[in-house]
Motif scaffolding. Sequence first.
Motif, short mmCIF file in Angstrom:
data_model
loop_
_atom_site.label_atom_id
_atom_site.label_comp_id
_atom_site.label_asym_id
_atom_site.label_seq_id
_atom_site.Cartn_x
_atom_site.Cartn_y
_atom_site.Cartn_z
N GLN A 69 0.83 -1.20 0.00
CA GLN A 69 0.00 0.00 0.00
C GLN A 69 0.87 1.26 0.00
N LYS A 70 1.93 1.26 0.80
CA LYS A 70 2.85 2.40 0.85
C LYS A 70 3.54 2.59 -0.50
N LEU A 71 3.94 1.48 -1.12
CA LEU A 71 4.59 1.54 -2.42
C LEU A 71 3.67 2.18 -3.46
N VAL A 76 1.85 6.82 -6.74
CA VAL A 76 0.80 7.78 -7.13
C VAL A 76 1.28 9.21 -6.88
N ALA A 77 1.94 9.45 -5.75
CA ALA A 77 2.43 10.79 -5.44
C ALA A 77 3.47 11.24 -6.47
N LYS A 78 4.37 10.36 -6.86
CA LYS A 78 5.38 10.69 -7.87
C LYS A 78 4.72 10.98 -9.21
N ARG A 79 3.73 10.18 -9.54
CA ARG A 79 3.02 10.36 -10.82
C ARG A 79 2.31 11.71 -10.85
N LYS A 80 1.65 12.06 -9.74
CA LYS A 80 0.96 13.35 -9.67
C LYS A 80 1.95 14.51 -9.79
N LYS A 81 3.11 14.38 -9.14
CA LYS A 81 4.12 15.43 -9.19
C LYS A 81 4.62 15.61 -10.63
N LEU A 82 4.87 14.51 -11.33
CA LEU A 82 5.32 14.59 -12.72
C LEU A 82 4.27 15.25 -13.61
N GLU A 83 3.00 14.89 -13.38
CA GLU A 83 1.92 15.49 -14.18
C GLU A 83 1.77 16.97 -13.89
#
Length: 112
Positions: A69-71, A76-83
């Motif tokens: 779940q943490k992974l 998701v957080a990295k993906r949002k930051k990139l977007e």
Amino acid sequence: MASSSSKVKTKNSLDQLEIKLQSDVDWLTTALAPKLKASSAKKAPYSFVNGSLNALGSKLTMQEAESLQKLVKDMVAKRKKLEQEAEKKRLEEEEKKKKEELPQNEVSDADF
């Protein structure tokens, strides 16, 4: 043409696959990941991970499930930051183009 004495033998390589060591798991991961990325099947990586989790979810300990779940949360957080960074860059490019397209209304001393 094949002669009548030749035989066709079909093998399922997964039947012979043994996963005894962590290195076997690592090998399987490195072998499958590029195949899934390059797949023309619709949502192949998602379907594979989803199916794997559904099939193996009850085998995971609570600690393993929480780690997973943490992974996913970090991913998701990295993906949002990139977007967000891509959207910010796109907006900056649009703003730059708008400024270049506007006529320059500079007034010099010679105009007076």
